[in-house]
Write an enzyme that holds these catalytic residues in place. Structure first.
Site, PDB file in Angstrom:
ATOM      1  N   LYS A   1      11.916  22.006 -16.179  1.00 52.84           N
ATOM      2  CA  LYS A   1      11.461  23.323 -16.620  1.00 52.84           C
ATOM      3  C   LYS A   1      12.580  24.027 -17.405  1.00 52.84           C
ATOM      4  O   LYS A   1      13.752  23.710 -17.224  1.00 52.84           O
ATOM      5  CB  LYS A   1      11.027  24.148 -15.411  1.00 52.84           C
ATOM      6  CG  LYS A   1      12.169  24.505 -14.430  1.00 52.84           C
ATOM      7  CD  LYS A   1      12.866  25.800 -14.778  1.00 52.84           C
ATOM      8  CE  LYS A   1      14.021  26.116 -13.888  1.00 52.84           C
ATOM      9  NZ  LYS A   1      14.811  27.253 -14.307  1.00 52.84           N
TER      10      LYS A   1
ATOM     11  N   LYS B   1      10.646  20.845  -2.658  1.00 49.45           N
ATOM     12  CA  LYS B   1      11.419  21.268  -1.484  1.00 49.45           C
ATOM     13  C   LYS B   1      10.550  21.122  -0.232  1.00 49.45           C
ATOM     14  O   LYS B   1       9.372  21.479  -0.238  1.00 49.45           O
ATOM     15  CB  LYS B   1      11.893  22.710  -1.641  1.00 49.45           C
ATOM     16  CG  LYS B   1      12.986  22.894  -2.696  1.00 49.45           C
ATOM     17  CD  LYS B   1      13.395  24.353  -2.810  1.00 49.45           C
ATOM     18  CE  LYS B   1      14.487  24.536  -3.853  1.00 49.45           C
ATOM     19  NZ  LYS B   1      15.778  24.010  -3.420  1.00 49.45           N
TER      20      LYS B   1
ATOM     21  N   GLU C   1      19.802  35.343  -6.648  1.00 50.72           N
ATOM     22  CA  GLU C   1      20.910  34.431  -6.913  1.00 50.72           C
ATOM     23  C   GLU C   1      22.211  35.212  -6.941  1.00 50.72           C
ATOM     24  O   GLU C   1      22.273  36.300  -7.521  1.00 50.72           O
ATOM     25  CB  GLU C   1      20.694  33.694  -8.230  1.00 50.72           C
ATOM     26  CG  GLU C   1      19.445  32.819  -8.248  1.00 50.72           C
ATOM     27  CD  GLU C   1      19.293  32.051  -9.541  1.00 50.72           C
ATOM     28  OE1 GLU C   1      20.046  31.086  -9.740  1.00 50.72           O
ATOM     29  OE2 GLU C   1      18.435  32.426 -10.349  1.00 50.72           O
TER      30      GLU C   1
ATOM     31  N   ASP D   1      12.852  31.986 -17.339  1.00 48.63           N
ATOM     32  CA  ASP D   1      13.609  30.960 -16.640  1.00 48.63           C
ATOM     33  C   ASP D   1      13.210  30.814 -15.172  1.00 48.63           C
ATOM     34  O   ASP D   1      13.272  29.718 -14.627  1.00 48.63           O
ATOM     35  CB  ASP D   1      15.110  31.281 -16.712  1.00 48.63           C
ATOM     36  CG  ASP D   1      15.962  30.174 -16.119  1.00 48.63           C
ATOM     37  OD1 ASP D   1      15.790  29.016 -16.540  1.00 48.63           O
ATOM     38  OD2 ASP D   1      16.787  30.466 -15.237  1.00 48.63           O
TER      39      ASP D   1
ATOM     40  N   HIS E   1       9.155  28.860 -11.198  1.00 48.97           N
ATOM     41  CA  HIS E   1       9.334  28.882  -9.743  1.00 48.97           C
ATOM     42  C   HIS E   1       8.464  29.927  -9.046  1.00 48.97           C
ATOM     43  O   HIS E   1       7.727  29.623  -8.100  1.00 48.97           O
ATOM     44  CB  HIS E   1      10.792  29.178  -9.385  1.00 48.97           C
ATOM     45  CG  HIS E   1      11.763  28.155  -9.865  1.00 48.97           C
ATOM     46  ND1 HIS E   1      11.436  26.844 -10.088  1.00 48.97           N
ATOM     47  CD2 HIS E   1      13.087  28.258 -10.161  1.00 48.97           C
ATOM     48  CE1 HIS E   1      12.502  26.185 -10.486  1.00 48.97           C
ATOM     49  NE2 HIS E   1      13.512  27.014 -10.547  1.00 48.97           N
TER      50      HIS E   1
END
Length: 463
Positions: A148, A182, A216, A233, A238
Site C-alpha cells: 500500500k 496481524k 504513531e 497513507d 489501514h
C-alpha cells in the site's frame, strides 16, 4: 511451499529490513520454506551481507544455520526499474539460480517500492517472461504483490489497476495491507461471528459509537510521506480496512472473496460527516520536506455507515505522527443501560469492548460491577484477553502474507473495488477542505481542537 523464487524490489529499503526479510527468515527457520532463492533488487551497489545484516536487529533469537541458508540463497542485482534493459540481466539471474537449485519456476515478485513504479516493474517482468498471465493448465504459478498505497488518488488507482490487469490475471495480483495479516486483526471476525453474545448486539440498537485510533510516536521518513500525508497513507488503507472489518455484515463464509464482498459493501456505504487535520511543528524542517508544505500528519474524522445495521452510529477515526506514544486500538462503546441506581451512582458511560492491536495485542471488555464496601455504587472492571500471555509465539504479519501468497489465498489481498470505494471516501474528505492545525511533537495532537471535537459530539477519546 518448498519450491519458490522470491524477487523483492526495494530490498534495500526500510520495509524490507524491518518486515520482509525477518518474515522470510522466520519461515526458513520454521522449515515452512526450504527450497528457494531470493533475488533482491535495488538502486544501491551493495553486497548481500550489507543488505541482510541490518535486518538482524529485527529478528529474535537468530539460528545461525537458518541465517546462513538465507545468505547463501540470496542474490542482489542493481536495477533501475524504469530501464527495461536491466530486466534482461534479471531474467538471466533468475533462470540460473532456479537451475542451480532445481526450482520449478514458481515466482513471487514483491514490490516494496513507491506506487509510481508499480506499472514499470510489472510491464518489464511480463515483457521479459519473468512473470506471465496464468492459465488453469499451468503447473507453476506466477504472482505479484504491491505494498500500500495502491495509487495516490482514485484516478491514479483506476489507471494503475487497468494497466496491471491488461498484463496479469486478478488471481495473480495481491494488493497488500499488512494490517489485515496481524493475528489480532484477523481475530476480529472470529470474535464477532463465532460468539453469539457479540454478534447479537453488533448493531445500532446496542452500540453508541466506534473509535478507531492509530497513533504513531515517530516522525516521517523521507519525501515519500509529503506526497501522501495521513489521509492517503494511513486512513485510506489501514483505518478504513479496520472500519470495514468492524462494520461488515456476516459473510457467507469466513474466507477470501466472501469477506471481501462484505467489506466492499460497507465501504460503499460510508458517508463523511466532519473532521480536521493537523501538522506537527517543525515538520517543514525535516529533510526533503518543502518549507511551505501543508501536508497533514494528523487527522480526526467522523464517518457514518449508511445501512440498516449502523444508521446514525458515528465512527470516529484518529491518527497522527510524532504523538506521545504509539498505539493502535478500536473502542466499541455500547449504549448506557437504563440505570436503577441513584443518580450519582450510575455509570457515566456504557460498556466498552476494546481491541488492542499495539502495543499489547488483545481484547478487553469493560463491565460495571458493585464497588466493594459500598452500597449503591458501581465501578468499571476489565475482562482481559492478552495474546502474549496465552500464546507465547504467534506468527508476524509478513509470515502470514508470504504463506498466503504462496498458497494462492487472497484473503490478505485488498480487492480493487475496496480500494476504489476507499479513495472515493478520501476524495469526499478532501472536498470538505478540513482545517489544518499545528500541534507539538510528543503531544496527543491539536489539544484545543480535540477537546472541542469531543465536546461537540458528546464522547471521550480513549487512547
Amino acid at each position: 511451499m518448498n519450491d519458490s523464487t522470491f524477487i523483492v524490489f526495494g530490498i534495500t529499503g526500510d520495509l524490507s529490513k524491518r518486515k520482509l526479510l525477518p518474515g522470510l527468515y522466520q519461515l526458513i527457520k520454521d522449515k515452512k520454506i526450504e527450497n528457494f532463492v531470493l533475488i533482491g533488487i535495488g538502486l544501491e551497489k551493495k553486497s548481500v551481507e550489507e543488505i541482510l545484516n541490518p535486518a538482524k536487529k529485527f529478528v529474535q533469537n537468530i539460528d545461525p544455520k537458518s541465517w546462513k541458508k538465507l545468505v547463501e540463497r540470496t542474490s542482489y542485482l542493481t536495477n533501475d526499474v524504469k530501464n527495461e534493459r536491466d530486466f534482461k540481466a534479471l531474467k538471466e539471474l533468475i533462470v540460473n539460480q532456479e537451475k542451480k537449485y532445481k526450482l520449478s519456476g514458481n515466482r513471487l515478485a514483491y514490490c516494496a517500492t513507491p506506487e509510481s513504479v508499480f506499472y514499470d516493474i510489472t510491464k518489464h517482468l511480463v515483457k521479459f517472461g519473468i512473470l506471465k498471465r496464468q492459465k488453469k493448465s499451468d503447473k507453476t504459478w506466477n504472482r505479484i504483490a504491491y505494498e500500500k498505497p495502491f495509487g495516490y488518488d482514485l484516478k491514479s488507482a483506476e489507471k494503475l489497476n487497468r494497466e496491471i490487469l491488461a498484463l496479469l490475471d486478478e488471481s495473480q495480483v495481491y494488493r497488500v495491507d499488512h494490517y489485515l495479516a496481524k493475528e489480532v486483526v484477523e481475530n476480529i471476525l472470529y470474535v464477532r461471528f463465532t460468539n453469539y453474545i457479540f454478534e447479537s448486539l453488533w448493531n445500532r440498537d446496542h452500540i453508541e459509537s466506534v473509535q478507531i485510533i492509530l497513533n504513531e510516536d515517530s516522525g516521517i521518513r523521507g519525501i515519500y510521506y509529503d506526497k501522501y500525508g495521513a489521509l492517503n497513507d494511513v486512513v485510506q488503507n489501514h483505518m478504513l480496512q479496520l472500519l470495514a472489518l468492524i462494520a461488515m455484515d456476516e459473510p457467507k463464509k469466513l474466507v477470501g472473496d466472501s469477506i471481501r464482498d462484505s467489506k466492499a459493501k460497507v465501504l460503499k456505504s460510508v458517508a463523511v460527516d466532519s473532521g480536521f487535520l493537523g501538522q506537527y511543528k517543525n515538520y517543514t524542517k525535516e529533510k526533503t520536506i518543502p518549507k511551505d508544505s501543508k501536508t497533514e500528519t494528523f487527522a480526526v474524522l467522523k464517518l457514518f455507515v449508511n445501512n440498516k445495521r449502523w444508521k446514525n452510529v458515528p465512527f470516529y477515526l484518529k491518527t497522527g505522527k510524532n504523538l506521545k506514544e504509539k498505539s493502535t486500538k478500536i473502542n466499541i462503546q455500547f449504549k448506557k443501560i437504563d440505570c436503577k441506581l441513584t443518580k450519582n451512582s450510575c455509570p457515566i458511560e456504557g460498556n466498552f469492548l476494546t481491541i488492542t492491536i499495539f502495543p499489547d495485542a488483545g481484547f478487553s471488555f469493560e463491565v460495571n460491577a458493585k464497588k466493594p464496601g459500598e452500597r449503591d455504587a458501581v465501578v468499571p472492571v476489565l475482562m482481559d484477553f492478552c495474546y502474549g500471555c496465552l500464546f507465547t509465539s504467534t506468527p508476524e504479519a509478513y509470515e502470514y502474507i508470504f504463506t498466503d501468497i504462496i498458497n494462492g489465498d487472497q484473503a490478505i489481498s485488498v480487492r480493487f473495488d475496496e480500494i476504489e470505494y476507499s479513495w472515493k471516501i478520501i476524495d469526499d474528505i478532501k472536498a470538505l477542505k478540513p482545517k489544518l492545525y499545528m500541534y507539538e511533537s510528543g503531544s496527543n495532537g491539536p489539544k484545543n481542537e480535540l477537546l472541542k471535537f469531543a465536546k461537540q459530539n458528546n464522547f471521550n477519546w480513549r487512547d
